[in-house]
Design an enzyme around this catalytic site. Structure first.
Site, mmCIF file in Angstrom:
data_model
loop_
_atom_site.group_PDB
_atom_site.id
_atom_site.type_symbol
_atom_site.label_atom_id
_atom_site.label_comp_id
_atom_site.label_asym_id
_atom_site.label_seq_id
_atom_site.Cartn_x
_atom_site.Cartn_y
_atom_site.Cartn_z
ATOM 1 N N HIS A 117 4.317 -0.891 -4.747
ATOM 2 C CA HIS A 117 3.128 -0.998 -5.596
ATOM 3 C C HIS A 117 2.410 0.356 -5.681
ATOM 4 O O HIS A 117 2.023 0.800 -6.752
ATOM 5 C CB HIS A 117 2.161 -2.048 -5.042
ATOM 6 N N LYS A 167 2.494 -14.886 -0.723
ATOM 7 C CA LYS A 167 2.085 -15.840 0.313
ATOM 8 C C LYS A 167 0.614 -15.603 0.625
ATOM 9 O O LYS A 167 0.179 -14.465 0.768
ATOM 10 C CB LYS A 167 2.938 -15.633 1.566
#
Length: 182
Positions: free
Chosen positions: A36, A102
């Site tokens: 990212h 998650k």
């Protein structure tokens, strides 16, 4: 259960609501915090794969083999998504429509999902062996210099899931809903 096929457009997800169950078929990308960060540093035009309409899975797959012998995924489960909070808004603004991970994500991500017409799906922890059965092929790998878990893996999947819509494109968030707080 609803089925998404990548690449995903806003029209594909606009009717999904927090709490819906979905599967994904097509291509998904794995990306953790280092990937990212590099996406943002390099900019959309220098990312080695197309993230427009993509599904990005916060996962560090367990891989055997190499580029010469061929790669094989042993297991792939979600990693904690809150680690991507500092980067996710910008990645969503680059065109990703589906984020998979998650746990919860912050309000900056919630607002980016709403503003860009995207969704956040939660994968069930402990289902790494189940999820790997949905992977049909490893199409490519990018940025192996980050290490196998941090690299971007382009995966061809069929009925990948089940996944739960945790944050929809309308600002609803299962992690701070009134039902959850009661």
């Amino acid at each position: 259960m609803k089925r998404l096929i990548t690449p995903v457009s806003f029209n594909d997800i606009k009717n999904l609501k927090a709490g819906d169950i979905v599967t994904i078929s097509g291509k998904i990308l794995t990306a953790r915090d280092q990937a990212h960060k590099r996406m943002i540093e390099q900019g959309k035009d220098k990312i080695p794969c197309n993230i427009e309409g993509s599904a990005i899975f916060h996962a560090g797959p367990i891989i055997t083999g190499n580029k010469t012998s061929g790669f094989e995924i042993v297991a792939i489960g979600p990693t904690t998504s809150m680690r991507m909070n500092p980067y996710e808004k910008e990645v969503i603004e680059m065109g990703s429509k589906v984020i998979i991970g998650k746990g919860g994500m912050d309000n900056t991500v919630k607002e980016a999902l709403k503003n860009e017409g995207a969704i956040y799906l939660v994968a069930v922890g402990g289902c790494a062996a189940l999820y790997v059965d949905s992977i049909k092929n490893i199409d490519n790998v990018h940025w192996l210099d980050l290490g196998m878990p941090e690299a971007i893996w382009e995966l061809e999947v069929e009925n990948f899931g089940p996944l739960i819509v945790a944050m929809d494109s309308h600002g609803n968030n299962l992690f701070n809903s009134p039902k959850r707080q009661s």
